[in-house]
Enzyme design. Sequence first.
Site, PDB file in Angstrom:
ATOM      1  N   HIS A   1      14.683 102.178  19.713  1.00  0.00           N
ATOM      2  CA  HIS A   1      15.578 101.512  20.654  1.00  0.00           C
ATOM      3  C   HIS A   1      14.747 101.039  21.835  1.00  0.00           C
ATOM      4  CE1 HIS A   1      19.247 100.241  22.415  1.00  0.00           C
ATOM      5  NE2 HIS A   1      19.155 101.059  23.448  1.00  0.00           N
TER       6      HIS A   1
ATOM      7  N   HIS B   1      19.239  97.712  28.728  1.00  0.00           N
ATOM      8  CA  HIS B   1      19.030  97.552  27.290  1.00  0.00           C
ATOM      9  C   HIS B   1      20.269  96.963  26.633  1.00  0.00           C
ATOM     10  CE1 HIS B   1      20.872 101.747  26.612  1.00  0.00           C
ATOM     11  NE2 HIS B   1      20.645 101.698  27.907  1.00  0.00           N
TER      12      HIS B   1
ATOM     13  N   CYS C   1      18.140  94.971  20.113  1.00  0.00           N
ATOM     14  CA  CYS C   1      17.599  95.464  21.379  1.00  0.00           C
ATOM     15  C   CYS C   1      16.155  95.032  21.607  1.00  0.00           C
ATOM     16  CB  CYS C   1      17.724  96.989  21.446  1.00  0.00           C
ATOM     17  SG  CYS C   1      16.863  97.873  20.103  1.00  0.00           S
TER      18      CYS C   1
END
Length: 261
Positions: A30, A42, A153
């Site tokens: 991530h 994010h 992401c």
Amino acid sequence: MGLLSNRIDRRSLKPGDHIYSWRTAYVYTHHGIYIGDDKVIHFTPGRGREVGSGTMLDLLLVSSGPAQSQITCSICNQQNQGHGVISSCLNCFLAGGVLYRFEYSVNPAIFLAKARGGTCTLAASDPAEVVIHRATYLLNNGFGCYSLFKNNCEDFAIYCKTGLLVIEQGTIGQSGQAVSIIGGPLAAVLSTPLRLVTTNVYGMAATAVGVYCASRYAADIGMRRDVVKIAVEDLTARLATGRLRVVDTGGAVPPAPAPAR
């Protein structure tokens, strides 16, 4: 940057850094942009979720990730998470994982030496203040619809760092980890014809690795030709009108269409 790992200490963090953390046993990472004051911006599918393929892959990634604290974060619990771009404290972003920094302008030899994508790129980063401006602007305006393979992401973080965006809607995004997921099976398929001329498993393996590395190199945002540099204000205008795709203008980016009245 280490050859085998981009792991860093929190004290090494600087505003504008593109950071990431492994969510599984080196299967999924991530990504986000550190903006200082222990805050990370994010991109998620919405409401804080980090995956959204609509397949069994979602269950795998969530169930195999690090255990998260059951204590509600008083800082992050107050945010509006509707459009998918969110701000979290560093602890919530890491979710029990280890901190890594994504590297830019890496040497091609180092890039190819990495076991998989999603950790570095050949592309250059813009100055930190520009990176933070893009991230905070998108926090308030969104980054479009989340897609695991086309707009995830990592795509968000790479755009914030470079301003580069893939303009062909039917192709894979900037994400190196998406290329790795797709490139592995592709390499195996392309190396399969070797079985017709040889039974040497080492030769087939070497070919598969070569195809995989070549696909990663060609698909890197620093090497692709289907990308353009778009100002963040222009990007959100295009997203609002559904006209992100850019036509061939000899390298120039046409102005964003005026919003419908």
